[in-house]
Design an enzyme around this catalytic site. Structure first.
Site, PDB file in Angstrom:
ATOM      1  N   THR A  21       0.816  -1.211   0.000  1.00 48.73           N
ATOM      2  CA  THR A  21       0.000   0.000   0.000  1.00 48.73           C
ATOM      3  C   THR A  21       0.854   1.268   0.000  1.00 48.73           C
ATOM      4  O   THR A  21       2.022   1.253   0.371  1.00 48.73           O
ATOM      5  CB  THR A  21      -0.949   0.023   1.217  1.00 48.73           C
ATOM      6  OG1 THR A  21      -0.179   0.034   2.421  1.00 48.73           O
ATOM      7  CG2 THR A  21      -1.873  -1.182   1.206  1.00 48.73           C
ATOM      8  N   ASP A  22       0.224   2.359  -0.409  1.00 49.79           N
ATOM      9  CA  ASP A  22       0.897   3.659  -0.420  1.00 49.79           C
ATOM     10  C   ASP A  22       0.469   4.455   0.816  1.00 49.79           C
ATOM     11  O   ASP A  22      -0.235   3.930   1.693  1.00 49.79           O
ATOM     12  CB  ASP A  22       0.605   4.413  -1.713  1.00 49.79           C
ATOM     13  CG  ASP A  22      -0.870   4.736  -1.911  1.00 49.79           C
ATOM     14  OD1 ASP A  22      -1.662   4.636  -0.944  1.00 49.79           O
ATOM     15  OD2 ASP A  22      -1.238   5.088  -3.043  1.00 49.79           O
ATOM     16  N   ALA A  23       0.864   5.713   0.877  1.00 49.42           N
ATOM     17  CA  ALA A  23       0.553   6.557   2.029  1.00 49.42           C
ATOM     18  C   ALA A  23      -0.952   6.753   2.207  1.00 49.42           C
ATOM     19  O   ALA A  23      -1.407   7.048   3.313  1.00 49.42           O
ATOM     20  CB  ALA A  23       1.249   7.907   1.888  1.00 49.42           C
TER      21      ALA A  23
END
Length: 150
Positions: A21-23
């Site tokens: 996942t990203d931020a």
């Protein structure tokens, strides 16, 4: 992009981990390509061929080109179903149509097409797909066979 020959696509199941996942808490876009790569590798394994075994026969598969469309985000802990349908089988390449689905609500998240070339492991020059692998794909419901040289 549904399987064009009416047969169910091969599917590989995986889960979204924190590292995917990203931020924003959703799967980073390039990770869908990784999920699809794994499904193509598992498709080979399903047919009785491992990447290691094929490399020993001086054969590697490399991605020549790809396109992807993103429809909805996957999130941490989602279980995914990643399909890998061969829709075109040429002398020295395969065209895959792939989809990534979220299992819990059957939502299509991402879909793409990949042209994968067969090359010699020692020179990276094109080579023919071995007859036994070609036959395995055909027996497993591959869409189109082409005799076009590449």
């Amino acid at each position: 992009m549904r399987a064009q020959n009416g047969l169910e696509s091969f599917a590989h199941r995986c889960r979204v981990y924190y590292e995917d996942t990203d931020a924003g808490g959703v799967v980073y876009y390039v990770n869908y390509l990784k999920f699809m790569e794994r499904a193509r590798t598992e498709r080979l394994r399903h047919l009785g061929f491992s990447q290691h075994q094929l490399a020993g026969q001086n054969l590697l598969f490399v991605v020549h080109s790809t396109e992807a469309r993103y429809h909805a985000p996957a999130r941490l802990d989602d279980e995914l179903r990643v399909t890998a349908q061969v829709v075109e089988l040429n002398r020295a390449s395969l065209r895959f149509v792939q989809q990534v689905w979220r299992e819990k609500d059957a939502t299509l998240l991402c879909e793409g097409q990949f042209l994968v070339a067969a090359v010699r492991a020692d020179t990276f020059k094109p080579r023919a797909i071995p007859p036994e692998l070609r036959d395995a794909f055909l027996a497993d419901g591959t869409g189109t066979q082409s005799n076009a040289g590449e």
